[in-house]
Design a protein around this motif. Structure first.
Motif, short mmCIF file in Angstrom:
data_model
loop_
_atom_site.label_atom_id
_atom_site.label_comp_id
_atom_site.label_asym_id
_atom_site.label_seq_id
_atom_site.Cartn_x
_atom_site.Cartn_y
_atom_site.Cartn_z
N TYR A 10 0.89 -1.31 -0.66
CA TYR A 10 0.21 0.16 -0.07
C TYR A 10 0.75 1.29 0.19
N GLU B 110 5.23 8.85 3.54
CA GLU B 110 6.01 8.21 3.08
C GLU B 110 6.87 8.42 1.90
N TRP C 128 10.93 3.26 5.95
CA TRP C 128 9.97 3.01 6.58
C TRP C 128 10.72 2.01 7.77
N SER D 28 8.29 -1.17 13.13
CA SER D 28 8.90 -2.57 14.03
C SER D 28 7.82 -3.37 14.73
N GLU E 165 2.14 -9.57 20.37
CA GLU E 165 3.11 -10.54 20.46
C GLU E 165 2.78 -12.04 20.81
N SER F 166 -7.64 6.46 17.21
CA SER F 166 -7.67 5.66 17.03
C SER F 166 -6.80 4.89 18.40
N GLY G 131 8.39 5.78 18.35
CA GLY G 131 7.14 5.92 16.82
C GLY G 131 5.50 5.57 18.04
N TYR H 34 -13.97 2.69 14.13
CA TYR H 34 -14.46 2.40 15.67
C TYR H 34 -13.90 3.79 16.04
N HIS I 279 -6.39 7.97 3.75
CA HIS I 279 -5.07 7.95 4.49
C HIS I 279 -4.81 9.97 4.23
C1 B12 Z 1 5.78 4.07 11.35
C2 B12 Z 1 4.27 4.79 10.77
C3 B12 Z 1 4.39 4.87 10.56
C4 B12 Z 1 6.06 4.88 9.28
C5 B12 Z 1 5.66 3.77 8.64
C6 B12 Z 1 6.31 2.38 9.42
C7 B12 Z 1 5.99 0.90 8.78
N1 B12 Z 1 6.91 0.90 7.85
O1 B12 Z 1 5.85 0.35 9.42
C8 B12 Z 1 5.56 5.07 7.54
C9 B12 Z 1 6.19 6.63 8.15
C10 B12 Z 1 5.75 5.41 6.34
C11 B12 Z 1 4.09 5.83 7.87
C12 B12 Z 1 2.83 6.01 6.89
C13 B12 Z 1 1.27 5.42 7.06
N2 B12 Z 1 0.56 6.11 8.25
CO1 B12 Z 1 1.48 5.45 10.06
N3 B12 Z 1 2.00 5.43 12.02
C14 B12 Z 1 3.67 5.13 12.23
C15 B12 Z 1 3.02 4.74 13.31
C16 B12 Z 1 4.29 6.44 14.29
C17 B12 Z 1 3.64 4.14 14.51
C18 B12 Z 1 3.62 2.53 14.47
C19 B12 Z 1 4.32 1.78 14.85
O2 B12 Z 1 5.85 1.15 14.82
N4 B12 Z 1 4.20 1.41 16.60
C20 B12 Z 1 4.85 0.55 17.12
C21 B12 Z 1 4.80 -1.25 16.88
C22 B12 Z 1 5.08 -1.59 17.73
O3 B12 Z 1 2.89 -0.91 17.53
P1 B12 Z 1 1.85 -1.29 16.38
O4 B12 Z 1 2.12 -1.17 14.84
O5 B12 Z 1 0.33 -0.90 16.83
O6 B12 Z 1 2.19 -3.01 16.33
C23 B12 Z 1 1.14 -3.32 17.67
C24 B12 Z 1 0.08 -4.11 16.64
O7 B12 Z 1 -0.95 -3.06 16.51
C25 B12 Z 1 -0.53 -5.48 16.22
N5 B12 Z 1 -0.07 -6.02 15.70
C26 B12 Z 1 0.44 -4.72 14.70
N6 B12 Z 1 0.78 -4.52 12.89
C27 B12 Z 1 0.62 -6.63 13.23
C28 B12 Z 1 1.14 -7.48 12.46
C29 B12 Z 1 0.35 -8.83 12.58
C30 B12 Z 1 0.11 -10.04 11.75
C31 B12 Z 1 0.20 -9.06 13.81
C32 B12 Z 1 -0.45 -10.44 14.14
C33 B12 Z 1 -0.19 -8.11 14.88
C34 B12 Z 1 0.61 -6.56 14.32
O8 B12 Z 1 0.58 -5.63 17.61
C35 B12 Z 1 1.90 -4.88 17.25
C36 B12 Z 1 2.60 -5.24 18.47
O9 B12 Z 1 2.09 -5.80 19.71
C37 B12 Z 1 1.35 5.33 14.17
C38 B12 Z 1 1.00 5.12 14.98
C39 B12 Z 1 1.37 4.82 16.59
N7 B12 Z 1 1.64 5.63 17.27
O10 B12 Z 1 0.98 3.59 16.50
C40 B12 Z 1 1.37 5.85 12.37
C41 B12 Z 1 -0.55 5.03 12.24
C42 B12 Z 1 -0.42 3.82 12.19
N8 B12 Z 1 -0.23 5.10 10.40
C43 B12 Z 1 -1.39 6.41 10.25
C44 B12 Z 1 -1.53 6.30 9.07
C45 B12 Z 1 -3.04 6.97 8.58
C46 B12 Z 1 -0.82 6.01 8.15
C47 B12 Z 1 -0.47 7.22 6.66
C48 B12 Z 1 -2.26 6.33 5.88
C49 B12 Z 1 -0.86 8.63 6.53
C50 B12 Z 1 -0.11 8.86 5.06
N9 B12 Z 1 -1.18 10.13 5.15
O11 B12 Z 1 0.43 8.51 4.40
C51 B12 Z 1 0.36 6.21 6.09
C52 B12 Z 1 0.51 4.93 5.40
C53 B12 Z 1 1.79 4.47 4.52
C54 B12 Z 1 1.31 2.82 3.86
N10 B12 Z 1 1.92 2.16 3.08
O12 B12 Z 1 1.46 2.08 5.04
C55 B12 Z 1 -2.67 5.98 11.02
C56 B12 Z 1 -3.22 4.45 11.25
C57 B12 Z 1 -4.58 5.02 11.90
C58 B12 Z 1 -5.82 4.05 11.32
N11 B12 Z 1 -6.56 3.66 12.82
O13 B12 Z 1 -5.88 3.46 10.36
C59 B12 Z 1 -1.89 5.55 12.89
C60 B12 Z 1 -2.00 4.53 13.74
C61 B12 Z 1 -1.09 7.20 13.24
C62 B12 Z 1 -2.59 7.98 13.58
N12 B12 Z 1 -2.83 8.67 12.79
O14 B12 Z 1 -3.13 7.58 14.56
N13 B12 Z 1 3.29 5.21 9.43
#
Ligand code: B12
Ligand code: SF4
Length: 478
Positions: A12, A18, A23, A26, A128, A211, A247, A380, A400
């Motif tokens: 995507y 991006e 990126w 993580s 995890e 969210s 993040g 949600y 987006h």
């Molecule tokens: C870093 C980041 C990015 C990076 C991408 C990093 C990457 N390669 O994944 C960049 C800067 C490119 C990016 C872009 C975008 N992002 Co962004 N991003 C983040 C950010 C700041 C941190 C994510 C992170 O690393 N978290 C730390 C990890 C440990 O937590 P986590 O990802 O939530 O993962 C946990 C759970 O969610 C779950 N989980 C997650 N993935 C998976 C997968 C599996 C298999 C399983 C089992 C569980 C699981 O388990 C994980 C561990 O417990 C979040 C905000 C946030 N605080 O999370 C926004 C966020 C995810 N992004 C968001 C958005 C909207 C985007 C964009 C659409 C923004 C835009 N207009 O361009 C784009 C889309 C790009 C794309 N191609 O996907 C939104 C999503 C909102 C939503 N509810 O839909 C968030 C939440 C920010 C916000 N505005 O609220 N993003």
């Protein structure tokens, strides 16, 4: 036999944030680290970064031949994630497919009902422990209904297992950073190798458009400063990481912990750059130590400002005032930290005039970088019910933030989008003059590179038009 686990990102792209680099995902490093503890072979294949499509993914699955494939999704990426899992099933129907992340956590019934063939399990909430226990159960032939945090289809009904408890000690996690191909990840603006790290999880505020606080159950958990700084050092020494994005939703919440992190970073003197997002109120709280932020390496901070209208800030439950927003930006500007923020446009009362007023105020607030984003109600999020009658876009891949999802009372969606582009144009035409006059050479170079990327590679490139583009590039000597 279940032995090989493959973790994927969805194919995507948005050409929005991006564009500034590549990126590392993580979340997948965290999941892989935990799954590996149970002696599985784990691979991460970062489709988003590799920029490949479904046919190439198919080829990779055929070649690697995993037993389980897992992919994460938020709302914008959900369709791409499901399409990927459908492709996996096309290669081999025996591969077990799992979907995690915020969108399937909340919308598991809709997602499962519409995609029974593609998805075997949804992992709800923090991923995890559930991911590890699930693959262990699959390997042992145990009953997956004993694994908390799942949703799946069985015998024509959706089984929902009990909620997964949040991990008590985040220091106990051991992300598999070694599974990334670090050559692939970089931040274009500083030409640095980039990591995305996580110092805490959750937020105890309740902004209605967000969210994240809901996903993490309105609880806040943080890693110890020592554990975090050791990891940063490890990333630098082992993989040559030069820049880290925090993040976290809310890295600075606890001033004592935060100051300890800053002190440790200053003491270690790693020469790295850091960037993060945080709240306006914490910047004001920390006005006496903001120079430490810069000294520790924080060169660029995104502050959650969201609106120039008090009424909207209240509706969003943002718990800040417009004066505080201005003050936070001023304080950061004073210590030479690059400031970024966004302004949410397109609420139901929005008009052309109110948008023009917002851009004027955005210039007065004076961030270095500003985004003019459209109100996007995740299905949600608390705000969804307030604007449900105005939602006119159901294709989640357009959620987006620069596509109109709701239609205001007095503007069409086309008009709204046109005004968004005008905001970017007005703001950056004006800011370019400021960039050229900057005395801080690091900041000036940073801004010049940012604007070059925005003009050349972003969703705006086409919208600005060739004439405007060349005028701007010429003006900036780019
Ligand atoms: C870093 C980041 C990015 C990076 C991408 C990093 C990457 N390669 O994944 C960049 C800067 C490119 C990016 C872009 C975008 N992002 Co962004 N991003 C983040 C950010 C700041 C941190 C994510 C992170 O690393 N978290 C730390 C990890 C440990 O937590 P986590 O990802 O939530 O993962 C946990 C759970 O969610 C779950 N989980 C997650 N993935 C998976 C997968 C599996 C298999 C399983 C089992 C569980 C699981 O388990 C994980 C561990 O417990 C979040 C905000 C946030 N605080 O999370 C926004 C966020 C995810 N992004 C968001 C958005 C909207 C985007 C964009 C659409 C923004 C835009 N207009 O361009 C784009 C889309 C790009 C794309 N191609 O996907 C939104 C999503 C909102 C939503 N509810 O839909 C968030 C939440 C920010 C916000 N505005 O609220 N993003
Ligand atoms: S927008 Fe930021 S402060 Fe508000 S609930 Fe979400 S993470 Fe917390």
């Amino acid at each position: 036999m279940v032995e090989k686990i493959l973790l994927l990102t969805p194919p995507y792209h948005t050409e929005i944030i991006e564009i500034t680099g590549k990126w590392p995902p993580s979340s997948l490093a965290y999941l892989a680290g935990e799954i590996r503890k149970a002696n599985f072979e784990v691979e991460i294949y970062d489709i988003m970064t590799k920029d490949i499509g479904l046919e190439e993914i198919k080829g990779y699955i055929e070649e690697y031949s995993p037993d389980v494939v897992m992919i994460g999704a938020f709302t914008a990426t959900i369709n791409a994630a499901i399409d990927t899992l459908a492709k996996v099933k096309e290669v081999d129907n025996q591969i077990v497919t799992c979907l995690g992340g915020v969108h399937p956590t909340f919308c598991y019934d809709e997602v499962l009902n519409e995609n029974q063939e593609a998805i075997d399990y949804i992992i709800r909430g923090e991923g995890e422990i559930t991911a590890r226990e699930l693959v262990v159960a699959l390997r042992d032939g145990a009953d997956t209904s004993e694994v908390n945090g799942l949703a799946y289809y069985q015998d024509e009904e959706i089984i929902i297992t009990p909620k997964r408890e949040l991990i008590a000690d985040l220091d106990s996690l051991d992300p598999a950073w070694d599974l990334f191909d670090w050559e692939e990840y970089y931040y274009k603006i500083t030409e640095s190798r980039l990591a995305v790290i996580s110092s805490s999880r959750g937020c105890d505020h309740t902004c209605s458009f967000c969210s994240q606080h809901k996903f993490w159950e309105e609880k806040y958990r943080a890693r110890s400063p020592e554990n975090l700084v050791e990891e940063i050092k490890y990333l630098q020494q082992e993989f040559g990481v030069e820049m880290c994005m925090f993040g976290d939703e809310y890295p600075t919440k606890d001033r004592e912990r935060w100051e300890r992190i800053l002190n440790l970073l200053i003491e270690k003197d790693l020469g790295m750059y850091f960037t993060m997002e945080t709240r306006v109120s914490d910047i004001i709280r920390d006005k006496d130590i903001l120079d430490k932020y810069r000294e520790a390496g924080f060169v660029h901070i995104y502050v959650g400002i969201e609106s120039t209208k008090e009424e909207l800030l209240e509706q969003f439950n943002k718990e800040i005032t417009t004066d505080e927003s201005k003050e936070a930006l001023r304080l950061l500007n004073d210590v030479g930290i690059i400031t970024e923020c966004s302004f949410i446009l397109g609420d139901i009362k929005e008009t052309k005039e109110s948008i023009q007023h917002t851009v004027e105020l955005a210039l007065e607030y004076n961030p270095d970088l500003a985004h003019f984003l459209l109100l996007t109600p995740w299905p949600y999020a608390d705000i969804y019910d307030e604007v449900a009658d105005y939602v006119v876009e159901e294709d989640y891949s357009k959620y987006h933030l620069v596509h109109p999802i709701i239609e205001p009372n007095d503007m069409s969606r086309d008009e709204l989008l046109e005004e968004v582009y005008n905001c970017f144009k007005t703001f950056y035409m004006q800011k370019m003059k400021d960039y050229l006059q900057m005395e801080d050479s690091f900041k000036k170079k940073y801004m010049m590179r940012s604007i070059k990327i925005l003009l050349e590679d972003s969703f705006l490139t086409e919208k600005l038009g060739v004439a405007n583009m060349s005028k701007m590039m010429k003006m900036m000597n780019l």
